[in-house]
Design a protein around this motif. Structure first.
Motif, short mmCIF file in Angstrom:
data_model
loop_
_atom_site.label_atom_id
_atom_site.label_comp_id
_atom_site.label_asym_id
_atom_site.label_seq_id
_atom_site.Cartn_x
_atom_site.Cartn_y
_atom_site.Cartn_z
N GLY A 3 -6.54 -25.27 -5.16
CA GLY A 3 -6.49 -26.55 -4.44
C GLY A 3 -5.85 -26.44 -3.07
N LEU A 4 -5.57 -25.23 -2.61
CA LEU A 4 -4.97 -25.09 -1.29
C LEU A 4 -6.04 -24.75 -0.25
N ASP A 5 -5.88 -25.32 0.95
CA ASP A 5 -6.77 -24.91 2.04
C ASP A 5 -6.31 -23.54 2.55
N ILE A 6 -7.12 -22.92 3.40
CA ILE A 6 -6.85 -21.54 3.82
C ILE A 6 -5.47 -21.41 4.48
N ASP A 7 -5.14 -22.39 5.34
CA ASP A 7 -3.85 -22.31 6.02
C ASP A 7 -2.71 -22.40 5.03
N ALA A 8 -2.85 -23.33 4.07
CA ALA A 8 -1.80 -23.52 3.08
C ALA A 8 -1.65 -22.26 2.23
N LEU A 9 -2.78 -21.66 1.94
CA LEU A 9 -2.76 -20.43 1.14
C LEU A 9 -1.91 -19.36 1.82
N LYS A 10 -2.09 -19.23 3.12
CA LYS A 10 -1.30 -18.24 3.88
C LYS A 10 0.18 -18.60 3.86
N ILE A 11 0.44 -19.90 4.00
CA ILE A 11 1.84 -20.36 4.00
C ILE A 11 2.51 -20.03 2.67
N VAL A 12 1.76 -20.32 1.58
CA VAL A 12 2.31 -20.06 0.25
C VAL A 12 2.53 -18.56 0.06
N ALA A 13 1.54 -17.76 0.49
CA ALA A 13 1.67 -16.30 0.37
C ALA A 13 2.87 -15.80 1.17
N ASP A 14 3.05 -16.36 2.36
CA ASP A 14 4.22 -15.98 3.17
C ASP A 14 5.51 -16.29 2.42
N GLY A 15 5.48 -17.46 1.74
CA GLY A 15 6.67 -17.87 0.97
C GLY A 15 7.02 -16.84 -0.09
#
Ligand SMILES: Nc1ncnc2c1ncn2[C@@H]1O[C@H](COP(=O)(O)OP(=O)(O)OP(=O)(O)O)[C@@H](O)[C@H]1O
Ligand SMILES: [Mg+2]
Lengths: 250, 433
Positions: free
Chosen positions: A176-188
């Protein structure tokens, strides 16, 4: 070893769901678990976090050498375990700021660190929220109440970032995450990477594993690990689906 | 004495006979007649039994059996009183008697004082909003009241915050007191009245039977918070009767945390166009406590709004009751009525009874009501615990969240803060004990 699971079986309402899982995550490693819908991934995460109603019928699970199955959920959290829920729970009437501060202070208390007052907390939370692209407004709302699917997932990652666990289980945090959010979560997640941090990342999509590169990938079928491999296993699944592995396992 | 056990009313009637020559206002014919009428009604009805529909869930037998006497006030000026919520203006009643020596009412922009001291001028005011013979609890009060708070805020005056402290001193024998409060806000006036009812400090048996007659004139606003934290052997039987004129607002919040048996009746009539009533409340019950909130909302004029949110938390073997009736008369077009009553059961031995009732005679109205009874949600509890929050603290957070909606409904900030503090205080005392 961070997490050791041996021959773990569990049932819900008398129905066997986990049928002898064996899995070990050395400290500092990130492992991915993939598998078809209903194969038992979330059940495994709940059993590890200590949810009521999930009856362990056999096997063991230890975290840093401690038998976590004997602990209360809050004790597991205090020991350094964190579960990012597949479906984060809404708590109407509990402000998100109060919730996050209560959780953080509970963990700090266990670590022997002083509790944070509202102002100190706000400072820490804002810092974390900035990197997750979250607005202050989400602190004022009820926990997860009225949050979009992606906002709920970010709120899970915010909790992880604040609580600084040593073992994180992420149950479809990418769904349910958009691409940008996915990167943010992965960075987290990547920000926590280090010799004292391990993670079990449950996902359906190889894409997440481009950002969080796992040390091992396990495939869960019918409550068992059917096969394990390196990151290339995820790519193979993306191309072939589960059919070949299901055939091999049968 | 067998007769006392029989209807429960005899003890009170005997007390009336014994006291009547000494009750305040005994030389006022109108008051004599009012007390006489009340005694007649009370004698005829007796204490209501559970066969009476309105008392189906609340049993008053223990009240009839207690054998109450007149209260002998034993609190003197040297006693430390609880801190005030407002700016310092405070009216104090001990055992239902106004205490000028303990009150702080100087320099207020409105008149506040003793009902007993003003009786000769109160003909037509006592009983105007709460008719003596109509309800057993009102009749009981009319027979036996000695005093009360008399309060009139003149037109256009913002009255600020007034604390009302109702203390029970308690004694070796069961003691009863029956204050009659008369509160009037003239057109455009406003006031926040925060009542704290407490005592006795030791576990003496008491009966507090206050009746409120409230008039809110055109465009006036009264916020009325009642925090009932009386002793474990207390009986609390109250009735609030309020009439709200055009454009006026009456905002009632009632917290029930104390007493062994409580019945709070709230009767509100919205009599002029655009009047509104907020009725919120929380009943926090443990042990063998029984609490009953019964509301009657009379929409008698067009374009009025009413919102009721009642929450009950029940631990131990406690019993909760909510009965709420909304009457929308034919003239009351464009009525907006809402009623919600929810209970949270913390123990398998606790029990909640609710009876919502709508009676609508107008055709263009918006009226809704709902009732739920539930337990703490396991998923929510697990979520909190999985974040390291200990179970007791997690439960406390969820209980406070459950009550939040009712507390938030209170428009006045001082009153809201007082309530919030009382709610967390209860949880710390009762549930973590
Ligand atoms: N409370 C329950 N009662 C009965 N069956 C349950 C319960 N919870 C889970 N199950 C069953 O257990 C199986 C595994 O469920 P689980 O949620 O662990 O799957 P999953 O691998 O996480 O699936 P998904 O990829 O869809 O999230 C499913 O067949 C599910 O229906
Ligand atoms: Mg799942």
């Amino acid at each position: 070893m961070s997490l050791v699971i041996e021959n773990l079986s569990a049932a819900v309402d008398g129905k066997p769901i986990l049928n002898g899982i064996t899995l070990a995550i050395p400290a500092g490693e990130i492992h991915a678990v993939m598998g078809p819908n209903g194969s038992g991934k979330s059940t495994l995460s709940y059993v590890l976090a200590g949810r009521d109603g999930y009856e362990v019928t056999g096997g063991i699970a230890t975290f840093e050498g401690h038998d976590i199955l004997a602990m209360e959920p809050e004790e597991r959290a205090a020991a350094g375990l964190f579960l990012a829920f597949q479906y984060p729970v809404e708590l109407p009437g509990v402000g998100n700021a109060l919730f996050l501060r209560t959780a953080l202070n509970a963990i700090r208390k266990h670590r022997g660190e002083p509790e944070l007052d509202a102002m100190q907390f706000l400072k820490v939370a804002r810092e974390r929220m900035r990197t997750l692209n979250m607005t202050d407004e989400m602190l004022r709302r009820g926990v997860n109440v009225g949050f979009s699917g992606g906002e709920k997932k970010r709120n899970e990652v915010l909790q992880m970032a604040l609580l600084q666990p040593r073992l994180a289980i992420l149950d479809e945090t990418d769904s349910g995450l958009d691409i940008d959010a996915l990167k943010i979560v992965a960075d987290g997640v990547n920000a926590l990477r280090g010799p004292n941090f391990s993670a079990l990342v449950i996902t359906h999509y190889q894409r997440l594993l481009n950002y969080i590169v796992p040390d091992r990938v396990h495939v869960l079928l019918d409550g068992r690990i059917a096969t394990s491999g390196g990151p290339e296993l995820a790519q193979r699944l993306e191309a072939e689906g589960y059919a070949t592995i299901q055939a091999e396992a049968a | 004495m067998t007769a006392v056990r029989h209807t429960g009313a005899e003890g009170f009637l005997q007390r009336f006979e014994g006291l009547r020559a000494r009750l305040p206002g005994r030389r006022l014919p109108w008051l004599e007649a009012l007390r006489e009428d009340a005694a007649r009604a009370f004698r005829a009805q007796g204490l209501p039994t559970r066969r009476v529909e309105a008392w189906k869930y609340t049993d008053l037998r223990p009240l009839g059996e207690a054998g109450f006497e007149e209260a002998l006030s034993s609190i003197d000026g040297g006693q430390a009183l609880p801190a005030a919520h407002g700016g310092g203006a405070r009216a104090v009643l001990v055992d239902g008697r106004f205490r000028a020596d303990l009150s702080a009412l100087d320099g207020l922009p409105y008149a506040a004082g003793s009902v007993a001291a003003a009786l000769p001028g109160l003909e037509g005011r006592i009983g105007a909003v709460a008719p003596a013979a109509a309800l057993p609890m009102v009749a009981l009060n009319a027979m036996l009241f000695e005093d009360g708070l008399l309060l009139t805020v003149p037109a256009g005056v913002p009255g600020g915050v007034l604390d009302l402290l109702s203390l029970a001193s308690g004694g070796a024998r069961p003691e009863a007191f029956h204050p009659r409060h008369l509160i009037r806000l003239e057109a455009g006036a406003s006031l926040t009245l925060i009542e704290t009812a407490m005592g006795p400090e030791h576990d003496g048996t008491t009966l507090h039977n206050p009746i409120y007659e409230i008039e809110v004139a055109e465009g006036a606003t009264l916020v009325h918070a009642r925090l009932q934290q009386e002793g474990r052997q207390g009986f609390h039987l109250s009735a609030v009767h309020a009439r709200v004129a055009a454009g006026g607002t009456y905002d009632n919040f009632t917290l029930v945390a104390g007493a062994r048996l409580t019945r709070n009746e709230i009767h509100i009539a919205l009599t002029g166009p655009g009047a509104s009533a907020h009725m919120n409340g929380a009943q926090l019950l443990a042990g063998g406590q029984h609490a009953d909130t019964t509301t009657y909302l009379d929409h008698a004029a067009p374009g009025c709004a009413s919102r009721q949110t009642y929450k009950t938390v029940l631990a131990g073997r406690s019993r909760g009751v909510f009965q709420g009736k909304i009457l929308v008369r034919q003239a009351a077009q464009k009525t907006d009525g809402y009623q919600m009553n929810q209970a949270l059961l913390l123990s398998p031995d606790a029990e909640m009874n609710s009876k919502p009732q709508l009676e609508i005679y107008a055709d263009d109205v918006k009226c809704s009501h709902g009732a739920t009874v539930g337990e703490i949600d396991h998923g929510q509890l697990f979520y909190l615990r999985s974040r390291g929050v200990p179970e007791a603290q997690a439960r406390s957070l969820l209980i406070q969240a459950f009550l939040q909606e009712a507390v938030e409904g209170v428009t006045d900030e001082t009153a809201r803060a007082a309530l919030g503090a009382a709610v967390s205080g209860w949880w710390e005392r009762e549930a973590l004990a």
